[in-house]
Design a protein around this motif. Sequence first.
Motif, PDB file in Angstrom:
ATOM      1  N   VAL A 212      23.909 -26.101  60.536  1.00  0.00           N
ATOM      2  CA  VAL A 212      23.204 -26.330  59.267  1.00  0.00           C
ATOM      3  C   VAL A 212      22.146 -27.405  59.470  1.00  0.00           C
ATOM      4  N   LYS A 213      20.903 -27.122  58.979  1.00  0.00           N
ATOM      5  CA  LYS A 213      19.807 -28.085  59.060  1.00  0.00           C
ATOM      6  C   LYS A 213      19.988 -29.140  57.979  1.00  0.00           C
ATOM      7  N   LEU A 214      19.954 -30.419  58.374  1.00  0.00           N
ATOM      8  CA  LEU A 214      20.142 -31.509  57.425  1.00  0.00           C
ATOM      9  C   LEU A 214      18.819 -31.894  56.780  1.00  0.00           C
ATOM     10  N   SER A 215      18.903 -32.385  55.559  1.00  0.00           N
ATOM     11  CA  SER A 215      17.703 -32.836  54.841  1.00  0.00           C
ATOM     12  C   SER A 215      17.303 -34.221  55.299  1.00  0.00           C
ATOM     13  N   ASP A 216      16.049 -34.591  55.003  1.00  0.00           N
ATOM     14  CA  ASP A 216      15.565 -35.921  55.378  1.00  0.00           C
ATOM     15  C   ASP A 216      16.418 -37.001  54.723  1.00  0.00           C
ATOM     16  N   GLY A 217      16.705 -38.033  55.484  1.00  0.00           N
ATOM     17  CA  GLY A 217      17.534 -39.123  54.983  1.00  0.00           C
ATOM     18  C   GLY A 217      18.999 -38.974  55.323  1.00  0.00           C
ATOM     19  N   ALA A 218      19.384 -37.763  55.803  1.00  0.00           N
ATOM     20  CA  ALA A 218      20.780 -37.531  56.168  1.00  0.00           C
ATOM     21  C   ALA A 218      21.009 -37.732  57.667  1.00  0.00           C
ATOM     22  N   PHE A 219      19.894 -37.902  58.396  1.00  0.00           N
ATOM     23  CA  PHE A 219      20.017 -38.108  59.839  1.00  0.00           C
ATOM     24  C   PHE A 219      19.059 -39.213  60.277  1.00  0.00           C
ATOM     25  N   ILE A 220      19.298 -39.747  61.467  1.00  0.00           N
ATOM     26  CA  ILE A 220      18.460 -40.827  62.002  1.00  0.00           C
ATOM     27  C   ILE A 220      17.156 -40.234  62.537  1.00  0.00           C
ATOM     28  N   ASN A 221      16.051 -40.718  62.029  1.00  0.00           N
ATOM     29  CA  ASN A 221      14.732 -40.284  62.516  1.00  0.00           C
ATOM     30  C   ASN A 221      14.337 -41.200  63.667  1.00  0.00           C
ATOM     31  N   TRP A 222      14.603 -40.756  64.876  1.00  0.00           N
ATOM     32  CA  TRP A 222      14.425 -41.605  66.054  1.00  0.00           C
ATOM     33  C   TRP A 222      12.970 -41.973  66.291  1.00  0.00           C
ATOM     34  N   SER A 223      12.044 -41.113  65.858  1.00  0.00           N
ATOM     35  CA  SER A 223      10.623 -41.396  66.097  1.00  0.00           C
ATOM     36  C   SER A 223      10.109 -42.543  65.242  1.00  0.00           C
ATOM     37  N   LYS A 224      10.796 -42.873  64.142  1.00  0.00           N
ATOM     38  CA  LYS A 224      10.353 -43.937  63.257  1.00  0.00           C
ATOM     39  C   LYS A 224      11.055 -45.270  63.509  1.00  0.00           C
ATOM     40  N   LEU A 225      11.941 -45.302  64.471  1.00  0.00           N
ATOM     41  CA  LEU A 225      12.638 -46.547  64.779  1.00  0.00           C
ATOM     42  C   LEU A 225      11.754 -47.442  65.636  1.00  0.00           C
ATOM     43  N   PRO A 226      11.812 -48.745  65.437  1.00  0.00           N
ATOM     44  CA  PRO A 226      11.042 -49.665  66.287  1.00  0.00           C
ATOM     45  C   PRO A 226      11.578 -49.658  67.719  1.00  0.00           C
ATOM     46  N   GLU A 227      10.757 -50.116  68.617  1.00  0.00           N
ATOM     47  CA  GLU A 227      11.150 -50.130  70.025  1.00  0.00           C
ATOM     48  C   GLU A 227      12.072 -51.309  70.331  1.00  0.00           C
ATOM     49  N   GLY A 228      12.793 -51.177  71.428  1.00  0.00           N
ATOM     50  CA  GLY A 228      13.607 -52.277  71.913  1.00  0.00           C
ATOM     51  C   GLY A 228      14.900 -52.475  71.152  1.00  0.00           C
TER      52      GLY A 228
END
Length: 303
Positions: A212-228
Amino acid sequence: MAKDLKLTKKDRISVWWRSAFLQGSWNYERMQNGGWAFAMIPAIKRLYKTKEERTAALERHLEFFNTHPYVASPVIGVTLALEEERANGAPIDNATIQGVKVGMMGPLAGIGDPVFWFTVRPILGALAASLAISGNIIGPFIFFFAWNIIRMAFMWYTQEFGYKAGSRISEDLTGGLLQDITKGASILGMFILGSLVNRWVSVRFAPVVSSVKLSDGAFINWSKLPEGAAGIQQALLQQGSGMALTDTKVTTLQGNLDSLIPGLAGLIITLICMWLLKKKVSPIVMILGLFVIGIVFHLIGLM
């Protein structure tokens, strides 16, 4: 004329020391029988005087025997008492002695592994390793001496316990006491083995039940996380709040079975194997069958 043959403490110490080499001549046909017969030699020499009697006793103890090498000691103790009584004229035949060995070795085998391999040895190993890592040379010596003192003391005192209990067994020729002992050992051994099924028997089913495809906000968006380190910290916080690691929720057959009863498949396989053993199916056939089933199920994607 009644005989008065008695095993001395020196004889029993010799047997105890020799029993430390129980697996020294392990073989696939009768497993520990050679080590068992080797351990019994001092007692046989004390109790039987003629070459024919000693030969018969050695042949008697070359039958199949296999259990955990440390918990064999109480079985040895009981056997020593039975041999002593037999040498003194008690009506104890070969079948009785072999029956005692077989009746005790199976249940006790399930006790040795969790007590020694999974409890005592890891604790001593962890203690010794912690000292060794810190550069303390005493660590390996602590492990070596503590481990051998514990196992040898256990083997001596349980052999003596079995020897004293064996005298009472030989007096109870109806077999009631022996039945109580073997029944109690069987219950304890089966309880321990049952608790270890989930650890020893591992079965993993591969099929996916749903995706099942999860909606936005239900999973971690790795591309928007800061580095390090800051990104790692945010990811851990989001996971702790209940967010999924990926944008798809995959439900597997194994996950459903684990949510029902963890280790259910392993338990079912164990019960089937027990049923097949009761039906006199060869263990070799069962092992080969499990290999074939595992390979076939893997090839078709079931496991």
